[in-house]
Enzyme design. Structure first.
Site, PDB file in Angstrom:
ATOM      1  N   ASP A  35       0.792  -1.240   0.000  1.00 13.46           N
ATOM      2  CA  ASP A  35       0.000   0.000   0.000  1.00 13.46           C
ATOM      3  C   ASP A  35       0.824   1.290   0.000  1.00 13.46           C
ATOM      4  O   ASP A  35       0.285   2.362   0.254  1.00 13.46           O
ATOM      5  CB  ASP A  35      -0.962   0.049   1.209  1.00 13.46           C
ATOM      6  CG  ASP A  35      -2.180  -0.817   0.974  1.00 13.46           C
ATOM      7  OD1 ASP A  35      -2.414  -1.227  -0.179  1.00 13.46           O
ATOM      8  OD2 ASP A  35      -2.915  -1.081   1.952  1.00 13.46           O
ATOM      9  N   HIS A 239      30.115   3.037  -5.505  1.00 14.39           N
ATOM     10  CA  HIS A 239      28.697   3.406  -5.370  1.00 14.39           C
ATOM     11  C   HIS A 239      28.215   3.167  -3.942  1.00 14.39           C
ATOM     12  O   HIS A 239      27.164   2.579  -3.720  1.00 14.39           O
ATOM     13  CB  HIS A 239      27.839   2.648  -6.390  1.00 14.39           C
ATOM     14  CG  HIS A 239      27.995   3.164  -7.783  1.00 14.39           C
ATOM     15  ND1 HIS A 239      27.411   2.597  -8.878  1.00 14.39           N
ATOM     16  CD2 HIS A 239      28.675   4.236  -8.268  1.00 14.39           C
ATOM     17  CE1 HIS A 239      27.736   3.278  -9.969  1.00 14.39           C
ATOM     18  NE2 HIS A 239      28.503   4.270  -9.623  1.00 14.39           N
ATOM     19  N   ASP A 256      29.666  12.412  -3.285  1.00 17.88           N
ATOM     20  CA  ASP A 256      29.247  12.466  -4.692  1.00 17.88           C
ATOM     21  C   ASP A 256      27.743  12.682  -4.651  1.00 17.88           C
ATOM     22  O   ASP A 256      26.975  11.760  -4.333  1.00 17.88           O
ATOM     23  CB  ASP A 256      29.614  11.148  -5.381  1.00 17.88           C
ATOM     24  CG  ASP A 256      29.249  11.126  -6.866  1.00 17.88           C
ATOM     25  OD1 ASP A 256      28.419  11.948  -7.292  1.00 17.88           O
ATOM     26  OD2 ASP A 256      29.780  10.258  -7.584  1.00 17.88           O
ATOM     27  N   ASP A 267      25.725  16.545 -10.775  1.00 14.74           N
ATOM     28  CA  ASP A 267      26.500  15.349 -10.408  1.00 14.74           C
ATOM     29  C   ASP A 267      27.909  15.799 -10.050  1.00 14.74           C
ATOM     30  O   ASP A 267      28.742  15.984 -10.938  1.00 14.74           O
ATOM     31  CB  ASP A 267      26.510  14.367 -11.591  1.00 14.74           C
ATOM     32  CG  ASP A 267      27.275  13.084 -11.284  1.00 14.74           C
ATOM     33  OD1 ASP A 267      27.635  12.869 -10.113  1.00 14.74           O
ATOM     34  OD2 ASP A 267      27.510  12.306 -12.229  1.00 14.74           O
ATOM     35  N   HIS A 346      37.159   3.599 -13.218  1.00 15.90           N
ATOM     36  CA  HIS A 346      35.956   4.104 -13.916  1.00 15.90           C
ATOM     37  C   HIS A 346      36.322   5.101 -15.013  1.00 15.90           C
ATOM     38  O   HIS A 346      37.481   5.492 -15.153  1.00 15.90           O
ATOM     39  CB  HIS A 346      34.958   4.723 -12.915  1.00 15.90           C
ATOM     40  CG  HIS A 346      35.516   5.829 -12.073  1.00 15.90           C
ATOM     41  ND1 HIS A 346      35.715   7.094 -12.554  1.00 15.90           N
ATOM     42  CD2 HIS A 346      35.916   5.847 -10.769  1.00 15.90           C
ATOM     43  CE1 HIS A 346      36.191   7.857 -11.584  1.00 15.90           C
ATOM     44  NE2 HIS A 346      36.340   7.121 -10.489  1.00 15.90           N
ATOM     45  N   HIS A 350      30.668  11.223 -18.398  1.00 18.22           N
ATOM     46  CA  HIS A 350      29.472  10.676 -19.053  1.00 18.22           C
ATOM     47  C   HIS A 350      28.551  11.840 -19.382  1.00 18.22           C
ATOM     48  O   HIS A 350      28.660  12.926 -18.787  1.00 18.22           O
ATOM     49  CB  HIS A 350      28.764   9.654 -18.144  1.00 18.22           C
ATOM     50  CG  HIS A 350      28.493  10.171 -16.747  1.00 18.22           C
ATOM     51  ND1 HIS A 350      27.438  10.987 -16.440  1.00 18.22           N
ATOM     52  CD2 HIS A 350      29.187  10.022 -15.582  1.00 18.22           C
ATOM     53  CE1 HIS A 350      27.467  11.292 -15.151  1.00 18.22           C
ATOM     54  NE2 HIS A 350      28.521  10.729 -14.605  1.00 18.22           N
ATOM     55  N   HIS A 357      23.263   9.681 -15.674  1.00 16.61           N
ATOM     56  CA  HIS A 357      24.043   9.115 -16.784  1.00 16.61           C
ATOM     57  C   HIS A 357      23.122   9.229 -17.993  1.00 16.61           C
ATOM     58  O   HIS A 357      22.339   8.328 -18.276  1.00 16.61           O
ATOM     59  CB  HIS A 357      24.405   7.649 -16.522  1.00 16.61           C
ATOM     60  CG  HIS A 357      25.471   7.495 -15.488  1.00 16.61           C
ATOM     61  ND1 HIS A 357      26.163   6.338 -15.287  1.00 16.61           N
ATOM     62  CD2 HIS A 357      25.989   8.382 -14.597  1.00 16.61           C
ATOM     63  CE1 HIS A 357      27.053   6.513 -14.316  1.00 16.61           C
ATOM     64  NE2 HIS A 357      26.953   7.731 -13.871  1.00 16.61           N
ATOM     65  N   GLU A 381      35.414  13.536 -14.032  1.00 22.21           N
ATOM     66  CA  GLU A 381      35.498  12.980 -12.688  1.00 22.21           C
ATOM     67  C   GLU A 381      36.661  12.004 -12.467  1.00 22.21           C
ATOM     68  O   GLU A 381      36.437  10.821 -12.193  1.00 22.21           O
ATOM     69  CB  GLU A 381      34.181  12.308 -12.319  1.00 22.21           C
ATOM     70  CG  GLU A 381      33.607  11.362 -13.367  1.00 22.21           C
ATOM     71  CD  GLU A 381      32.258  10.788 -12.926  1.00 22.21           C
ATOM     72  OE1 GLU A 381      32.207  10.183 -11.854  1.00 22.21           O
ATOM     73  OE2 GLU A 381      31.279  10.958 -13.674  1.00 22.21           O
ATOM     74  N   TYR A 385      41.959   5.401  -6.078  1.00 28.07           N
ATOM     75  CA  TYR A 385      41.438   4.601  -4.958  1.00 28.07           C
ATOM     76  C   TYR A 385      42.499   3.576  -4.586  1.00 28.07           C
ATOM     77  O   TYR A 385      42.868   2.745  -5.423  1.00 28.07           O
ATOM     78  CB  TYR A 385      40.129   3.912  -5.376  1.00 28.07           C
ATOM     79  CG  TYR A 385      39.166   4.874  -6.054  1.00 28.07           C
ATOM     80  CD1 TYR A 385      38.252   5.615  -5.311  1.00 28.07           C
ATOM     81  CD2 TYR A 385      39.228   5.095  -7.440  1.00 28.07           C
ATOM     82  CE1 TYR A 385      37.409   6.534  -5.932  1.00 28.07           C
ATOM     83  CE2 TYR A 385      38.403   6.007  -8.061  1.00 28.07           C
ATOM     84  CZ  TYR A 385      37.497   6.724  -7.314  1.00 28.07           C
ATOM     85  OH  TYR A 385      36.680   7.634  -7.925  1.00 28.07           O
ATOM     86  N   ARG A 403      38.000  11.464  -5.371  1.00 27.19           N
ATOM     87  CA  ARG A 403      37.412  11.761  -6.682  1.00 27.19           C
ATOM     88  C   ARG A 403      37.024  13.242  -6.689  1.00 27.19           C
ATOM     89  O   ARG A 403      36.596  13.772  -5.650  1.00 27.19           O
ATOM     90  CB  ARG A 403      36.184  10.877  -6.959  1.00 27.19           C
ATOM     91  CG  ARG A 403      35.546  11.136  -8.314  1.00 27.19           C
ATOM     92  CD  ARG A 403      34.579  10.023  -8.767  1.00 27.19           C
ATOM     93  NE  ARG A 403      33.405   9.860  -7.929  1.00 27.19           N
ATOM     94  CZ  ARG A 403      33.223   8.862  -7.079  1.00 27.19           C
ATOM     95  NH1 ARG A 403      34.149   7.929  -6.927  1.00 27.19           N
ATOM     96  NH2 ARG A 403      32.119   8.777  -6.346  1.00 27.19           N
ATOM     97  N   GLU A 405      34.735  15.798  -9.164  1.00 24.02           N
ATOM     98  CA  GLU A 405      33.817  15.735 -10.315  1.00 24.02           C
ATOM     99  C   GLU A 405      33.094  17.058 -10.515  1.00 24.02           C
ATOM    100  O   GLU A 405      32.555  17.624  -9.560  1.00 24.02           O
ATOM    101  CB  GLU A 405      32.774  14.623 -10.070  1.00 24.02           C
ATOM    102  CG  GLU A 405      31.716  14.533 -11.143  1.00 24.02           C
ATOM    103  CD  GLU A 405      30.775  13.345 -10.955  1.00 24.02           C
ATOM    104  OE1 GLU A 405      30.592  12.896  -9.801  1.00 24.02           O
ATOM    105  OE2 GLU A 405      30.209  12.885 -11.961  1.00 24.02           O
TER     106      GLU A 405
HETATM  107  N1  GLY Z   1      27.183   9.893  -9.369  1.00 28.25           N
HETATM  108  C1  GLY Z   1      27.463   8.896 -10.313  1.00 28.25           C
HETATM  109  C2  GLY Z   1      28.574   9.266 -11.188  1.00 28.25           C
HETATM  110  O1  GLY Z   1      29.373  10.100 -10.819  1.00 28.25           O
HETATM  111  O2  GLY Z   1      28.684   8.837 -12.295  1.00 28.25           O
HETATM  112 MN    MN Z   2      28.957  11.533  -9.404  1.00 29.06          MN
HETATM  113 MN    MN Z   3      29.271  11.235 -12.688  1.00 27.26          MN
END
Ligand code: GLY
Ligand code: MN
Ligand code: MN
Length: 451
Positions: A35, A239, A256, A267, A346, A350, A357, A381, A385, A403, A405
């Site tokens: 519900d 993540h 992030d 982002d 990574h 993007h 994304h 970004e 690590y 990171r 970004e």
């Molecule tokens: N927040 C996801 C990325 O940086 O791609």
């Molecule tokens: Mn990000």
């Molecule tokens: Mn990103």
């Protein structure tokens, strides 16, 4: 956003797919528990074409060989009893007055009317991976086939929607850029507030909640995706969304997180010291990542691809890893073996837009990289690590994840960093960590942010 923008998008899509019928369903509510549902998030393609915010609606566009266009919306019918529980519905009578469509009908008429709409068209474009829609189409076309001797074309040519609309969504229009700038502004407030609040003993959870609250100010729609608030080694989980650990003195905090405005995402990642002051080892590593990002900015111009930028960034990080004696051999050898991917697993960027994304293509029909052009928006970004126990990595860097970004708009004059106001240089970050939360929040109450 004015209605003509939506009409123009619909027209361009019909041209791109070569006419016929285009069907784009919106999103439905998703059950969270018995519900109760998750907060509603409209389907990005549907939002892009209609601006309509209710669940359970379907846009059906058609263009015949004479160039005649029809724009039809199927939507939830008004129902006072249901509206008392779940909120006011626009309804089919009012919809053509306020939405970029010609006609509207209640959802229960979709099956019947679709047969009439498809008759006479040979081409139909929709999300071929949507099983519900495929089943409906199969049933509908069967119905057309069995309709006696009427000599009408019926769809034989089925096209997948995503590549067409993905291409359109790549270059942003001015109303989209405005939303992304507003998302960047709220994202700045969130990151500044997080820098001010973070301290030993504060929990990642408190920072996460603060971000969500600030991303909802004015016309903010909260976080564009689950924020990553990762203290210490949690930053090694790319993540990480548990966001429930206490922050420790001497650790770094990687955040992030981006606000959503009018369904457009920010982002941004910043990494900063929990106690407000980088150790010299942390600062050295931070500077390596920051320099890699600056190097990437230097390569951003119309006509280069995100892969080119990634390649340059990898070379920069890889050289730093060689200089730090973490990697052995020459730059070319390490680039060839991709040894650096252990520490930089990574991509560098993007597409960014309605989806964090964004679903625009990275390769064109000839499998060439899509190139940066005016109006495209993307992230930059780089990160590094270093897990504990990696003997190639200096002890004081083990356990660090960094990171940085930002969100970039390509213009004819070069890249515009939409999130440049968010502290990033070592000195700026340390200063922002010294600010009190009150000073950051005062800015919110003194005048509207999103003029
Ligand atoms: N927040 C996801 C990325 O940086 O791609
Ligand atoms: Mn990000
Ligand atoms: Mn990103």
């Amino acid at each position: 956003m004015i209605e003509t923008d939506f009409l123009n998008r619909q027209n361009r899509l019909l041209d791109l797919v070569g006419g016929g019928v285009v069907i784009v369903p919106g999103a439905s509510l998703v059950q969270k528990s018995h519900d109760t549902e998750f907060p509603f998030r409209q389907n990005s393609d549907f939002k892009y074409l209609t601006g309509f915010k209710e669940p359970d609606a379907t846009l059906v566009l058609s263009k015949n060989e004479d160039g005649e266009i029809k724009r039809i919306l199927f939507l939830q019918e008004k129902n006072p009893e249901m509206e008392m529980w779940t909120g006011i519905r626009l309804g089919s009578e009012k919809a053509p007055e306020v939405l970029p469509i010609d006609e509207a009908y209640p959802n229960h008429e979709l099956g019947r009317r679709l047969g009439e709409i498809l008759s006479g068209h040979q081409k139909c474009t929709f999300n071929l991976f949507n099983n519900d829609l495929r089943n409906l189409m199969a049933k509908t076309v069967k119905g057309i086939n069995s309709r006696g001797k009427a000599k009408l074309h019926r769809p034989l040519n089925w096209q997948h929607l995503s590549p067409y609309i993905g291409k359109m969504r790549l270059q942003k229009e001015s109303s989209e850029i405005l939303a992304m700038k507003q998302a960047a502004k709220l994202t700045e407030v969130g990151h500044r507030a997080a820098m001010a609040l973070a301290n030993p003993g504060i929990n990642e959870k408190q920072i996460n909640e603060l971000l969500t609250y600030l991303f909802s100010q004015e016309n903010g729609e909260g976080a564009a995706y689950d924020s990553i608030v990762a203290g210490g080694e949690n930053a090694l989980i790319l993540h990480y969304i548990n966001n429930n650990c206490a922050l420790n003195d001497g650790d770094l905090l990687l955040i992030d997180a981006g606000a959503q405005v009018n369904t457009y995402a920010g982002d941004v990642t910043r990494t900063f010291p929990v106690n407000g002051k980088f150790t010299s080892a942390q600062r050295d590593l931070y500077q390596i990542v920051l320099d890699a990002q600056k190097n990437a900015f230097g390569h951003m111009k119309k006509g280069v691809s995100l892969s080119d930028i990634h390649e340059h960034t990898c070379r920069s990080l890889c050289q730093s890893l060689i200089d730090a004696k973490i990697l052995k051999g020459t730059l070319d050898e390490n680039m060839e073996s991709k040894s650096f991917r252990k520490y930089y697993p990574h991509g560098t960027g993007h597409w960014l837009g309605l989806d964090v994304h964004d679903q625009s293509p990275y390769l064109d029909e000839d499998l060439n990289d899509v190139l940066l052009d005016e109006g495209v928006t993307f992230t930059c970004e780089p990160g590094l690590y270093f897990p504990h126990g990696d003997r190639d990595v200096p002890k004081e860097w083990q356990g660090l994840g960094i990171r940085i970004e930002d969100d970039i708009l390509m213009t004819n004059e070069g890249p515009e960093n939409l999130t440049r106001a968010i502290p990033k240089e070592v000195k700026e970050v340390e200063e922002a960590c010294q600010a009190t939360l009150d000073t950051v929040l005062e800015k919110l109450s003194s005048k509207p942010l999103l003029a």
